[in-house]
Write an enzyme that holds these catalytic residues in place. Structure first.
Site, PDB file in Angstrom:
ATOM      1  CB  CYS A 134      25.287  30.786  41.851  1.00  0.00           C
ATOM      2  SG  CYS A 134      24.040  29.436  42.015  1.00  0.00           S
ATOM      3  CB  CYS A 137      23.090  31.091  44.732  1.00  0.00           C
ATOM      4  SG  CYS A 137      24.194  29.719  44.709  1.00  0.00           S
ATOM      5  CG  ASP A 138      24.733  34.736  44.412  1.00  0.00           C
ATOM      6  OD1 ASP A 138      23.729  34.267  46.228  1.00  0.00           O
ATOM      7  OD2 ASP A 138      25.853  34.533  44.322  1.00  0.00           O
TER       8      ASP A 138
END
Ligand code: NAP
Length: 308
Positions: A134, A137-138
């Site tokens: 992701c 997200c990261d």
């Protein structure tokens, strides 16, 4: 035990569309999703192909709007991504992970899909330590670092573009020369100077002890191996339907784990419907999930109203 007309398992675009149609047909609707409900769209930065928005809309923003719309219409949202179905006949018994039980006349499974991994040595050990599925997200943790993105579809291309905004070097690794990503996105990637491509290559191994230090790539044509130093590896090689929990149940699945449905989103069990990416073999698009969710919501509401 709580009673409801309809339980929807999954709160992404398919679940939300189903809920909107069902609740507006006078059907008492519960929808269960995770702590951050919204499915894969939460990992998408900008959607430019969801009709109705002049400018790109963020995945999180779109899902938040859908949830607010559901709540305003009277849908109750449960924070639980592990609701299990028991029984093969309506009314169905459903058990939440906290043990709470529900009785529902109809069920819609809209459990979506989750990331497919490479299965390369080192990948599992370094998940969360440089290996991620992701970028949204990261990606933030990789500011100023060199990263690899694996895949040739829209997700990989969009991840590469997103990461290129704050990573000095992004290498897109793909196992062949053709791409599945759409032409507009491919063009954007090709015009981004800090995105490099390694084509006809697969990740043979992920190197690193505490965190990722390099990817070992193998050229599938020449078999030549290259060690590419990097701090992060973003795996974007498609998705698998989230249906493992249904294996062994009476709900019929295809060989690839998709839930079998007819044109009314009916499964083989009367009163159980399914929609979205857990049923979709090809067109895994948010708008397609919303479309099949709407059909499932209408069909499930008819079922409930017929069996009152
Ligand atoms: P995808 O289109 O299925 O692409 C997966 C890619 O990963 C393919 O290029 C595939 O290679 C490669 N791949 C699969 N298994 C692999 C393996 N074991 N090792 C190396 N490479 C592997 O998946 P996606 O990109 O996640 O997209 C899924 C769906 O969502 C698509 O319909 C896509 O259009 C849609 N999507 C849309 C948007 C948007 O519109 N904003 C954003 C993201 C995704 P091959 O090509 O050789 O098979």
């Amino acid at each position: 035990m709580r009673e409801t007309d309809l339980m929807i398992i999954g709160a992404g675009p398919a679940g939300c569309s189903a809920a909107i149609y069902a609740v507006r047909s006078g059907v008492k609707t519960l929808m269960a999703g995770g702590a951050m409900p919204g499915g894969q769209l939460l990992q998408t930065n900008d959607l430019e192909n969801y009709a109705g928005f002049e400018n790109p809309v963020g995945g999180f923003e779109l899902m938040s709007a859908m949830h607010k719309q559901c709540k305003r219409l009277g849908v109750e949202i449960l924070t639980d991504e592990n609701v299990k179905i028991e029984g093969e006949q309506s009314p169905f018994l459903l058990t939440a992970s906290n043990g709470e039980q529900y009785k529902a006349a109809a069920v819609i499974i809209a459990a979506g899909a989750s990331a497919r991994w490479l299965g390369a040595p080192g990948e599992e050990k370094l998940k969360g330590h440089g290996v991620s599925a992701c970028a949204t997200c990261d990606g933030f943790f990789f500011r100023g670092k060199e990263v690899v993105v694996v895949g040739g579809g829209n997700t990989a291309f969009e991840d590469a573009l997103f990461l290129s905004q704050f990573c000095p070097k992004v290498t897109l690794v793909h196992r062949r020369e053709g791409f599945r990503a759409d032409a507009v996105t491919i063009e954007k990637v090709k015009n981004t100077p800090n995105i490099f491509m390694m084509l006809n290559c697969v990740v043979e191994e992920v190197l690193g002890e505490e965190k990722v230090t390099a990817a070992v790539l193998r050229n599938v044509q020449t078999q030549e191996k290259t060690t590419l130093p990097c701090d992060g590896i973003f795996v974007a090689v498609g998705a698998v339907p989230q249906t493992a929990w249904l294996k062994g149940s009476a709900v019929e699945l295809t060989e690839s784990g998709l839930i079998k449905v007819d044109t009314h989103q009916r499964t083989n069990i009367d009163g159980i419907f399914a929609a979205g990416d857990c049923t979709e073999p090809e067109f895994r698009q948010a708008i397609v999930a919303a479309d099949s969710g709407a059909k499932a919501g209408i069909a499930a509401a008819s079922f409930v109203n017929l069996h009152r």
